[in-house]
Design a protein around this motif. Structure first.
Motif, mmCIF file in Angstrom:
data_model
loop_
_atom_site.group_PDB
_atom_site.id
_atom_site.type_symbol
_atom_site.label_atom_id
_atom_site.label_comp_id
_atom_site.label_asym_id
_atom_site.label_seq_id
_atom_site.Cartn_x
_atom_site.Cartn_y
_atom_site.Cartn_z
ATOM 1 N N ARG A 1 0.836 -1.203 0.000
ATOM 2 C CA ARG A 1 0.000 0.000 0.000
ATOM 3 C C ARG A 1 0.877 1.263 0.000
ATOM 4 O O ARG A 1 0.636 2.190 -0.758
ATOM 5 N N ALA A 2 1.907 1.271 0.821
ATOM 6 C CA ALA A 2 2.797 2.438 0.904
ATOM 7 C C ALA A 2 3.535 2.653 -0.418
ATOM 8 O O ALA A 2 3.642 3.787 -0.902
ATOM 9 N N LYS A 3 4.023 1.568 -1.002
ATOM 10 C CA LYS A 3 4.726 1.683 -2.294
ATOM 11 C C LYS A 3 3.779 2.202 -3.369
ATOM 12 O O LYS A 3 4.133 3.075 -4.163
ATOM 13 N N TRP A 4 2.566 1.663 -3.410
ATOM 14 C CA TRP A 4 1.554 2.098 -4.384
ATOM 15 C C TRP A 4 1.261 3.589 -4.233
ATOM 16 O O TRP A 4 1.261 4.330 -5.211
ATOM 17 N N MET A 5 1.029 4.017 -3.002
ATOM 18 C CA MET A 5 0.713 5.427 -2.761
ATOM 19 C C MET A 5 1.873 6.325 -3.176
ATOM 20 O O MET A 5 1.659 7.398 -3.752
ATOM 21 N N GLN A 6 3.088 5.882 -2.908
ATOM 22 C CA GLN A 6 4.254 6.663 -3.324
ATOM 23 C C GLN A 6 4.324 6.763 -4.847
ATOM 24 O O GLN A 6 4.554 7.836 -5.396
ATOM 25 N N GLU A 7 4.113 5.646 -5.533
ATOM 26 C CA GLU A 7 4.179 5.643 -6.997
ATOM 27 C C GLU A 7 3.076 6.497 -7.617
ATOM 28 O O GLU A 7 3.321 7.220 -8.589
ATOM 29 N N VAL A 8 1.882 6.428 -7.068
ATOM 30 C CA VAL A 8 0.785 7.266 -7.571
ATOM 31 C C VAL A 8 1.115 8.736 -7.312
ATOM 32 O O VAL A 8 0.910 9.587 -8.183
ATOM 33 N N GLY A 9 1.630 9.032 -6.136
ATOM 34 C CA GLY A 9 2.026 10.407 -5.818
ATOM 35 C C GLY A 9 3.079 10.934 -6.774
ATOM 36 O O GLY A 9 2.999 12.075 -7.239
ATOM 37 N N GLU A 10 4.060 10.099 -7.099
ATOM 38 C CA GLU A 10 5.101 10.509 -8.055
ATOM 39 C C GLU A 10 4.514 10.755 -9.434
ATOM 40 O O GLU A 10 4.890 11.707 -10.123
ATOM 41 N N ARG A 11 3.576 9.898 -9.841
ATOM 42 C CA ARG A 11 2.935 10.072 -11.148
ATOM 43 C C ARG A 11 2.138 11.370 -11.174
ATOM 44 O O ARG A 11 2.152 12.110 -12.155
ATOM 45 N N ALA B 1 1.535 17.154 -12.634
ATOM 46 C CA ALA B 1 1.481 18.557 -12.197
ATOM 47 C C ALA B 1 2.588 19.352 -12.874
ATOM 48 O O ALA B 1 2.378 20.508 -13.278
ATOM 49 N N ALA B 2 3.752 18.749 -13.031
ATOM 50 C CA ALA B 2 4.862 19.429 -13.698
ATOM 51 C C ALA B 2 4.544 19.702 -15.171
ATOM 52 O O ALA B 2 5.086 20.647 -15.754
ATOM 53 N N GLU B 3 3.653 18.885 -15.736
ATOM 54 C CA GLU B 3 3.234 19.077 -17.124
ATOM 55 C C GLU B 3 2.076 20.074 -17.236
ATOM 56 O O GLU B 3 1.603 20.345 -18.335
ATOM 57 N N GLY B 4 1.593 20.566 -16.095
ATOM 58 C CA GLY B 4 0.544 21.576 -16.124
ATOM 59 C C GLY B 4 -0.820 21.130 -15.635
ATOM 60 O O GLY B 4 -1.760 21.931 -15.608
ATOM 61 N N LEU B 5 -0.964 19.870 -15.254
ATOM 62 C CA LEU B 5 -2.245 19.411 -14.745
ATOM 63 C C LEU B 5 -2.475 20.008 -13.360
ATOM 64 O O LEU B 5 -1.576 20.013 -12.522
#
Length: 184
Positions: free
Chosen positions: A14-24, A29-33
Motif C-alpha cells: 500500500r505504501a509503495k503504491w501510494m508513493q508511486e501514484v504520488g510521483e505520477r 502537475a509538472a506538465e501543467g495538470l
C-alpha cells in the motif's frame, strides 16, 4: 499469526503504491495538470480507491503499471465513460500478466522474418517466449480474451499468410482498453 505474516507485506504494498501514484501525480502537475482539480473530481477519487484495492492484491508489476496508466488517463480526462472504466479495472484485476502481454502483442503484431505462412500461435510463441510449447495455457488465455471482446479471432491455430499474421487482432474495445492502461 495473520497480523505477523500478512499485514506487514500488505502495508508495504500500500505504501509503495501510494508513493508511486504520488510521483505520477507530481509528474502530471509538472506538465501543467492542476492537482486541485483532481482533489474535487469524484470520478478520479473513486478510481484511485478502486485501483488501490486492486494494487494491494497483486505483486505483478504489469498490473501495477496498467493501474497507474489508467489513473493517468482519468486524470488527463482521456478515459472512457465510467461504465467502461469499471469494466476495464475488472479486466486488470482478473486478467493475468500474460494476457496483458498477449493483448499488447496482438495490437501490433510483429512481422516475422522468414515466415510466409503459419498460425497466430507462431506470432505468440515468438513474441512471448515463455509460452512456447504451452498450448493448453495460451489457448485458454486467448479464449478468455476473446470472450471479453478484446480480440477478434477466436483461435490461434488457423493457417494464414504473413500479412494475416501481422494484422491487428485486437477489437475496438481491446484498443480502447490498451489506451486506457497505457500512460500517454
Amino acid at each position: 499469526m495473520f497480523q505477523l505474516l500478512i499485514q506487514p507485506p500488505v502495508e508495504r504494498r500500500r505504501a509503495k503504491w501510494m508513493q508511486e501514484v504520488g510521483e505520477r501525480l507530481q509528474a502530471l502537475a509538472a506538465e501543467g495538470l492542476k492537482i486541485e482539480d483532481l482533489q474535487n473530481n469524484e470520478e478520479f477519487i473513486s478510481a484511485v480507491l478502486h485501483a488501490t484495492q486492486i494494487a494491494v492484491r497483486t505483486h505483478h508489476q504489469e498490473k501495477i503499471e496498467a493501474l497507474k496508466g489508467a489513473l493517468e488517463s482519468i486524470a488527463r480526462g482521456q478515459a472512457p465513460d465510467e461504465a467502461k472504466q469499471y469494466m476495464f479495472f475488472a479486466f486488470i484485476d482478473t486478467m493475468s500478466p500474460l494476457q496483458l502481454q498477449m493483448l499488447a502483442l496482438f495490437s501490433a503484431p510483429p512481422v516475422l522474418p522468414g515466415i510466409s505462412m503459419g498460425g497466430l500461435s507462431t506470432v505468440l510463441e515468438h513474441g512471448i517466449p515463455e509460452l512456447r510449447g504451452n498450448r493448453e495455457l495460451y489457448d485458454q488465455l486467448w479464449k478468455d480474451l476473446y470472450a471479453r471482446g478484446l480480440v477478434n479471432t477466436d483461435g490461434l491455430h488457423m493457417t494464414m499468410s504473413a500479412t494475416g499474421l501481422a494484422s491487428r487482432r485486437t477489437t475496438g474495445l481491446g484498443q480502447e482498453f490498451l489506451q486506457f492502461i497505457r500512460a500517454q
